[in-house]
Design a protein around this motif. Structure first.
Motif, PDB file in Angstrom:
ATOM      1  N   TRP A  96     -10.072  -7.492   9.527  1.00 10.13           N
ATOM      2  CA  TRP A  96     -11.020  -6.982   9.154  1.00 10.13           C
ATOM      3  C   TRP A  96     -11.072  -5.212   9.366  1.00 10.13           C
ATOM      4  O   TRP A  96      -9.911  -4.579  10.147  1.00 10.13           O
ATOM      5  CB  TRP A  96     -11.860  -7.308   8.954  1.00 10.13           C
ATOM      6  CG  TRP A  96     -13.193  -6.390   9.711  1.00 10.13           C
ATOM      7  CD1 TRP A  96     -13.036  -6.699  11.653  1.00 10.13           C
ATOM      8  CD2 TRP A  96     -13.651  -5.212  10.420  1.00 10.13           C
ATOM      9  NE1 TRP A  96     -13.297  -6.333  11.906  1.00 10.13           N
ATOM     10  CE2 TRP A  96     -14.374  -5.703  11.891  1.00 10.13           C
ATOM     11  CE3 TRP A  96     -14.201  -4.490   9.426  1.00 10.13           C
ATOM     12  CZ2 TRP A  96     -14.821  -4.355  11.940  1.00 10.13           C
ATOM     13  CZ3 TRP A  96     -15.257  -3.803   9.780  1.00 10.13           C
ATOM     14  CH2 TRP A  96     -15.787  -3.221  11.090  1.00 10.13           C
ATOM     15  N   GLY A 135      -3.449  -3.844   3.832  1.00 11.50           N
ATOM     16  CA  GLY A 135      -5.331  -3.549   3.433  1.00 11.50           C
ATOM     17  C   GLY A 135      -6.562  -4.313   3.222  1.00 11.50           C
ATOM     18  O   GLY A 135      -7.267  -4.110   2.341  1.00 11.50           O
ATOM     19  N   ASN A 185      -8.217   1.982   8.407  1.00 10.84           N
ATOM     20  CA  ASN A 185      -7.105   1.985   8.884  1.00 10.84           C
ATOM     21  C   ASN A 185      -6.620   1.120  10.034  1.00 10.84           C
ATOM     22  O   ASN A 185      -5.722   2.314  10.257  1.00 10.84           O
ATOM     23  CB  ASN A 185      -6.006   3.518   8.081  1.00 10.84           C
ATOM     24  CG  ASN A 185      -4.747   3.494   8.041  1.00 10.84           C
ATOM     25  OD1 ASN A 185      -4.895   3.137   7.295  1.00 10.84           O
ATOM     26  ND2 ASN A 185      -4.302   4.365   9.277  1.00 10.84           N
ATOM     27  N   ASP A 186      -7.196   0.666  10.105  1.00  7.12           N
ATOM     28  CA  ASP A 186      -6.575  -0.191  11.840  1.00  7.12           C
ATOM     29  C   ASP A 186      -6.771  -2.103  11.388  1.00  7.12           C
ATOM     30  O   ASP A 186      -8.013  -2.304  10.243  1.00  7.12           O
ATOM     31  CB  ASP A 186      -7.629  -0.118  12.348  1.00  7.12           C
ATOM     32  CG  ASP A 186      -6.830  -0.040  14.224  1.00  7.12           C
ATOM     33  OD1 ASP A 186      -5.763  -0.967  13.993  1.00  7.12           O
ATOM     34  OD2 ASP A 186      -7.789  -0.200  14.768  1.00  7.12           O
ATOM     35  N   LEU A 187      -6.210  -2.376  11.901  1.00 10.83           N
ATOM     36  CA  LEU A 187      -6.487  -4.268  11.831  1.00 10.83           C
ATOM     37  C   LEU A 187      -7.473  -4.776  13.124  1.00 10.83           C
ATOM     38  O   LEU A 187      -7.285  -4.498  14.272  1.00 10.83           O
ATOM     39  CB  LEU A 187      -5.038  -4.960  12.033  1.00 10.83           C
ATOM     40  CG  LEU A 187      -4.413  -4.148  10.912  1.00 10.83           C
ATOM     41  CD1 LEU A 187      -2.361  -5.262  11.219  1.00 10.83           C
ATOM     42  CD2 LEU A 187      -3.874  -5.142   9.263  1.00 10.83           C
ATOM     43  N   HIS A 226      -8.171  -2.948  -5.462  1.00 14.87           N
ATOM     44  CA  HIS A 226      -7.200  -2.734  -4.696  1.00 14.87           C
ATOM     45  C   HIS A 226      -6.726  -4.301  -4.999  1.00 14.87           C
ATOM     46  O   HIS A 226      -4.938  -4.503  -4.774  1.00 14.87           O
ATOM     47  CB  HIS A 226      -6.842  -3.515  -3.863  1.00 14.87           C
ATOM     48  CG  HIS A 226      -6.302  -2.727  -2.322  1.00 14.87           C
ATOM     49  ND1 HIS A 226      -5.167  -1.728  -2.591  1.00 14.87           N
ATOM     50  CD2 HIS A 226      -5.690  -3.434  -1.362  1.00 14.87           C
ATOM     51  CE1 HIS A 226      -3.755  -1.879  -1.838  1.00 14.87           C
ATOM     52  NE2 HIS A 226      -4.776  -3.244  -0.849  1.00 14.87           N
ATOM     53  N   TYR A 259     -12.551   2.392   4.387  1.00 14.45           N
ATOM     54  CA  TYR A 259     -11.687   2.207   4.789  1.00 14.45           C
ATOM     55  C   TYR A 259     -10.440   2.579   6.220  1.00 14.45           C
ATOM     56  O   TYR A 259     -10.141   3.378   5.649  1.00 14.45           O
ATOM     57  CB  TYR A 259     -10.144   2.308   4.107  1.00 14.45           C
ATOM     58  CG  TYR A 259      -9.077   1.684   4.312  1.00 14.45           C
ATOM     59  CD1 TYR A 259      -8.826   0.010   4.432  1.00 14.45           C
ATOM     60  CD2 TYR A 259      -8.005   2.195   4.665  1.00 14.45           C
ATOM     61  CE1 TYR A 259      -7.702  -0.442   4.496  1.00 14.45           C
ATOM     62  CE2 TYR A 259      -6.821   1.355   5.191  1.00 14.45           C
ATOM     63  CZ  TYR A 259      -6.593   0.233   5.062  1.00 14.45           C
ATOM     64  OH  TYR A 259      -5.768  -0.372   5.799  1.00 14.45           O
ATOM     65  N   GLU A 297       0.548  -1.175   0.007  1.00 12.06           N
ATOM     66  CA  GLU A 297       0.211  -0.070   0.466  1.00 12.06           C
ATOM     67  C   GLU A 297       0.998   1.424  -0.121  1.00 12.06           C
ATOM     68  O   GLU A 297       0.005   2.341  -0.457  1.00 12.06           O
ATOM     69  CB  GLU A 297      -0.839   0.031   1.527  1.00 12.06           C
ATOM     70  CG  GLU A 297      -2.495  -0.944   0.991  1.00 12.06           C
ATOM     71  CD  GLU A 297      -1.420  -2.210   1.468  1.00 12.06           C
ATOM     72  OE1 GLU A 297      -0.546  -2.603   1.896  1.00 12.06           O
ATOM     73  OE2 GLU A 297      -2.407  -3.241   1.157  1.00 12.06           O
TER      74      GLU A 297
END
Lengths: 289, 261
Positions: free
Chosen positions: A100, A65, A109-111, A78, A107, A38
């Motif tokens: 996710w 991502g 921007n974290d797991l 993507h 999006y 990314e």
């Protein structure tokens, strides 16, 4: 994908944008490099430098991502962009997280965590199969660092991962620091966690720094946050040695994403990982004789 | 028991709005798991605000870091990223910024932030081998009007209503005077960049229209007509020669079939 004989025997480092020019100019000795695709897909200059480096180092592609746990699906555009990069640099691994990040068109921007139950397993397995078919190579799934769990979970994380391996043939990226952080935060034994992972599926180790902070959920307690903003702590090194004894030496990667130190510091951490792995494995082999 | 999609919907809402009311009962982790959930909310906010501040350092210099941080914090909650490539995030921030009430006293702020965004984009481009004058001379005069030209990837055309190019040069040279007077002024800018470098040129309005139209994949004839509407004395031949001499053309597409050179 490069064959197993070509997998690096020494530890590598996460390649971050502040180090790109120095890496190209000095080409220091390191086992291999791992990138977050990314960071390169929308940065042609960085992608150009990466191509140069890929002529000299083995590269692993570690996605942040892809969002294999999203109920709203994976971002096909993507995935296509990642496949183009993967086809260009022919990495030793392609990996990502049991997590996710995307909901609908947002999006985050974290797991983000998943409940460990049959529904989530079906979804994640379907996405991993789709991903492996699309990329034409195995996908390595990394255990997450956890701060919360779900009351609705019906299985342990290690059971979930084992079943995922069984259903998809995927491999596992054992992030030793994540295992330590999650065990500390969620109150289980990190060594038992390592013991619960399917040994044959482990293809890679990660090590990264975490940051302790006050745990507001447990007054007077301490929460470990997987910041990748510090040197690897001693308990994580100890758990790494334990993982080496259990799984054997595997390609190991030092991650440092925030407050990025000088390149030399990262290389020192990688060298330390190599020494600890050698010592742990030799001791294990000696004890087995 | 909620389905996974409902859980993720609740998580999504909680990350963006801090409304954890329906999510909390599903979580475990410590005595107060909602406090642990705050780690995710904080990571979302901090990582993206940091990204925005890193993309707009000159705007922070101009408007103040506190103001920009507050605006970025609102932006990340109201306009989440739509792609995992965070390098692409922030395109809408200049417009968002200019709509902030505190921006009323800085009417040039939108133009300045827009210019900074464009600088950031062209500076990470990689230039391509230009088409030479000799190659261009092989185009038949009959097909030249319908020909499409491709320009270097690191070229951007921007019209602003304030001389923000002068302002950003002060930032880049780290030479801000105590006072800097600025009046509205329509300016047509061409930004060129590659591999970490960039430069800006002010263009005459007709030449700007010609080059911008070319960059938008309009034919040479169409671009010339648009420029001539703005300035009757505009010389398309000279403008085309200048584009070639500057090494800005990287491909030529001729005719309806689209044969490419």
């Amino acid at each position: 994908m490069k064959s197993i004989e070509h997998l690096p025997k020494v530890a590598g480092i996460g390649l971050r944008l502040p180090h790109m020019r120095e890496m190209v100019a000095t080409r220091p000795q390191t086992g291999w490099l791992e990138i977050h695709p990314e960071n390169f897909l929308a940065n042609p200059h960085a992608a150009e430098l990466l191509l140069v480096l890929s002529q000299h180092y083995s590269i692993s592609v570690h996605t942040v991502g892809i969002s294999i746990g999203s109920t709203t699906g994976m971002d096909r555009l993507h995935l296509k962009r990642i496949r183009t990069l993967v086809d260009t640099i022919n990495p030793i691994f392609v990996s990502g997280h049991l997590a996710w990040s995307t909901y609908g068109s947002d999006y985050l921007n974290d797991l983000l965590p998943l409940p460990y139950d049959a529904e989530a397993l079906r979804l994640v397995a379907a996405h991993v199969r789709e991903l492996q078919d699309f990329l034409g190579r195995p996908y390595l799934v990394e255990n997450p660092s956890s701060y919360v769990g779900f009351r609705t979970s019906t299985m342990r994380e290690t059971e979930f991962l084992s079943e995922l391996v069984s259903r998809t043939g995927c491999k596992l990226l054992c992030d030793v620091s994540n295992a330590y952080v999650s065990a500390h935060n969620m109150g289980y034994d990190a060594h038992q966690y390592i013991d619960g992972l399917p040994a044959d599926a482990i293809a890679e180790f990660h090590l990264g720094g975490y940051t302790p902070e006050e745990d507001e959920a447990n007054p007077s307690g301490e929460l470990l946050v997987d910041t990748h903003a510090a040197a690897i702590a001693e308990p994580a090194w100890d758990l790494y040695a334990y993982a080496i004894r259990r799984f054997g030496p595997k390609p190991t990667l030092i991650e440092w994403d925030n407050n990025v130190p000088p390149l030399a510091k990262l290389l020192d951490e990688a060298a330390r990982a190599g020494k600890i792995a050698s010592t742990a494995w030799e001791a294990h082999c000696a004890a087995a004789r | 028991m909620p389905q996974l999609d409902e859980i993720q919907s609740l998580f999504h809402r909680a990350v963006l709005t801090a409304d954890t009311s329906r999510l909390v009962s599903l979580l475990c982790g410590g005595r107060f798991p909602e406090k642990r959930f705050a780690v995710h909310k904080r990571h979302y906010e901090t990582s993206l605000v940091t990204t925005i501040l890193a993309k707009f350092p000159a705007t922070a210099w101009l408007a103040g870091t506190r103001f920009l941080t507050e605006a970025a914090t609102r932006f990340v909650h109201e306009c989440p990223p739509a792609t995992p490539c965070i390098a692409e995030y922030g395109r809408g921030f200049p417009k968002f910024l200019s709509a902030c009430p505190a921006a009323e006293r800085m009417p040039y702020l939108h133009d300045f932030a827009e210019l900074e965004w464009c600088v950031g984009q062209v500076a990470i481009a990689v230039d391509e081998p230009p088409v030479s004058a000799t190659q261009m001379s092989t185009i038949s005069p009959d097909t030249l009007p319908d020909t499409l030209l491709t320009l270097q990837p690191g070229v951007c055309y921007l019209q602003v209503s304030w001389p923000v190019d002068e302002l950003i040069k002060l930032y880049l040279k780290d030479s801000a005077p105590d006072h800097f007077a600025m009046d509205p002024l329509d300016i047509s800018l061409e930004l060129q960049g590659a591999r970490g470098e960039f430069h800006m040129n002010r263009l005459a309005v007709a030449e700007f229209m010609f080059r911008k139209s070319i960059s938008q994949r309009r034919s040479i004839e169409d671009a010339a007509e648009r420029a001539l509407e703005l300035e009757a004395a505009f010389d398309p031949g000279q403008a085309l020669a200048a584009l070639i001499a500057a090494g800005l053309i990287t491909a030529v597409t001729q005719g309806a079939e689209g044969s490419k050179t």
